[in-house]
Design a protein around this motif. Structure first.
Motif, short mmCIF file in Angstrom:
data_model
loop_
_atom_site.label_atom_id
_atom_site.label_comp_id
_atom_site.label_asym_id
_atom_site.label_seq_id
_atom_site.Cartn_x
_atom_site.Cartn_y
_atom_site.Cartn_z
N ALA A 115 3.48 13.78 -43.11
CA ALA A 115 2.97 13.94 -44.67
C ALA A 115 3.48 14.70 -45.25
N PHE A 116 3.38 14.22 -46.02
CA PHE A 116 3.92 15.64 -47.72
C PHE A 116 3.22 16.04 -48.83
N PRO A 117 2.96 16.15 -49.63
CA PRO A 117 1.29 16.68 -50.80
C PRO A 117 2.86 16.41 -51.64
N ASP A 118 4.32 16.62 -51.85
CA ASP A 118 4.96 16.96 -53.15
C ASP A 118 6.50 16.59 -52.64
N ALA A 119 7.06 14.74 -53.59
CA ALA A 119 8.80 14.62 -53.33
C ALA A 119 9.24 15.24 -52.84
N ALA A 120 9.25 16.14 -54.10
CA ALA A 120 10.21 17.08 -54.14
C ALA A 120 10.54 18.50 -53.42
N GLU A 121 9.59 18.73 -53.39
CA GLU A 121 9.05 19.56 -51.91
C GLU A 121 10.30 19.49 -50.81
N ASP A 122 9.92 18.07 -50.46
CA ASP A 122 9.56 17.75 -49.41
C ASP A 122 11.89 17.62 -49.18
N VAL A 123 12.18 16.76 -50.09
CA VAL A 123 13.29 17.00 -50.47
C VAL A 123 14.65 18.47 -50.41
N LYS A 124 13.65 19.76 -50.73
CA LYS A 124 14.04 20.94 -50.53
C LYS A 124 14.43 21.36 -49.19
N GLN A 125 12.91 20.57 -47.99
CA GLN A 125 12.75 20.57 -47.00
C GLN A 125 13.63 20.24 -46.31
N GLY A 126 13.93 19.12 -45.66
CA GLY A 126 15.04 18.26 -45.70
C GLY A 126 16.31 19.23 -45.89
N ILE A 127 16.86 19.61 -46.95
CA ILE A 127 17.93 20.38 -47.39
C ILE A 127 17.69 20.99 -46.73
N ASN A 128 17.12 22.17 -46.24
CA ASN A 128 16.69 23.34 -45.57
C ASN A 128 17.03 22.93 -43.81
N ARG A 129 16.37 22.51 -43.83
CA ARG A 129 16.27 20.95 -42.05
C ARG A 129 18.08 21.74 -41.31
N ILE A 130 18.44 20.55 -42.71
CA ILE A 130 19.92 20.27 -42.15
C ILE A 130 20.95 21.16 -42.36
N ARG A 131 20.45 22.71 -43.68
CA ARG A 131 21.55 23.28 -43.65
C ARG A 131 20.86 24.28 -42.29
N SER A 132 19.89 24.38 -41.12
CA SER A 132 19.40 25.11 -40.62
C SER A 132 19.95 24.59 -38.99
N ASN A 133 20.63 23.28 -39.40
CA ASN A 133 20.52 22.10 -37.63
C ASN A 133 22.24 22.86 -36.99
N PRO A 134 22.35 23.28 -36.22
CA PRO A 134 23.25 23.44 -35.48
C PRO A 134 24.45 22.10 -35.20
#
Lengths: 161, 161
Positions: A119-138
């Motif tokens: 669950a997430f409180p804010d859609a745009a913030e979770d998009v940023k979270q998703g981009i960060n997860r991809i960027r940090s994935n080896p």
């Protein structure tokens, strides 16, 4: 008659106009990660035709470990190089919390899931979270083109995060 | 110009004909789990309109833990009761093995994924595997209507497993 039976009927019309087969690798070399929401049809919203793009969807359009598995297969085995994330307004994921959802399940079944509901409180913030997860994935080789959007279920627009 | 830029352009046409918003819960109370394959558009193949159904997609259309998370949210919070699995012919998931994929990633990056790639040798057998995983999962309340199909990328048909 179940909805599944209606799907089988609808498929007969689809077969009549069908032109296939297309090649396996996505022609436009892009993978989309979008919410499973019923009001969001990524193909229509983004102008995707059959053969164009991988489309990965789950509750929230969250970049989970399974979305990363799919993206790794998409890029490493099937040649995609671009990633587009799509969340949306009025998402069910903002209506509950992980704690509440997991506790409700435990109350009903006696078992607490080992996974986060995401669950997430804010859609745009979770998009940023998703981009960060991809960027940090080896395991994802191509990270130069990762962009994210929030689809507006009231207007049909996509707003870039 | 990237494909993402083309998506933004295509979305402008979509907005022009848009009628929204629709209600959040899927009108036809069904969730579809399908492969991310570019040639498979679940909405077109099954006759799904906006607002009708949750659509969950990943590499293979596999019933992973994340698909089960999405199905649990779909049924418990948004009222779906029926599940349809869609795999397809000529799937990329039959072209490699988990061992090979994980070893290749380890060779390239020095790190071996902690997850299974979920490759499978036979699409119909993996549909059965998915149904078994749903049936054995304690967090999915509605299990009376779970059916699975293999979409034929050459003809457009869906064949029930």
């Amino acid at each position: 008659m179940t909805v599944t039976d209606e799907f089988i009927e609808a498929n007969k019309s689809y077969q009549e106009g069908f032109n296939g087969p297309l090649p396996l690798p996505p022609a436009r070399k892009v993978a989309v990660v979008a919410c499973m929401d019923a009001r969001l049809d990524p193909a229509k919203v983004l102008g995707i035709n059959e053969g164009d793009a991988h489309v990965i969807r789950n509750a929230g359009g969250v970049v989970t470990e399974d979305a990363l598995r799919s993206l790794a297969i998409s890029q490493r085995l099937l040649g995609t190089e671009e990633i587009v994330l799509v969340h949306h307004t009025d998402c069910g994921m903002v209506t509950f919390t992980d704690d509440g959802f997991r506790q409700d399940i435990e109350k009903d079944t006696g078992i607490r899931p080992t996974w986060a509901a995401e669950a997430f409180p804010d859609a745009a913030e979770d998009v940023k979270q998703g981009i960060n997860r991809i960027r940090s994935n080896p395991f994802i080789p191509h990270k130069d083109n990762i962009r994210g959007f929030v689809f507006d279920v009231a207007t049909g627009s996509i707003d870039e995060v």
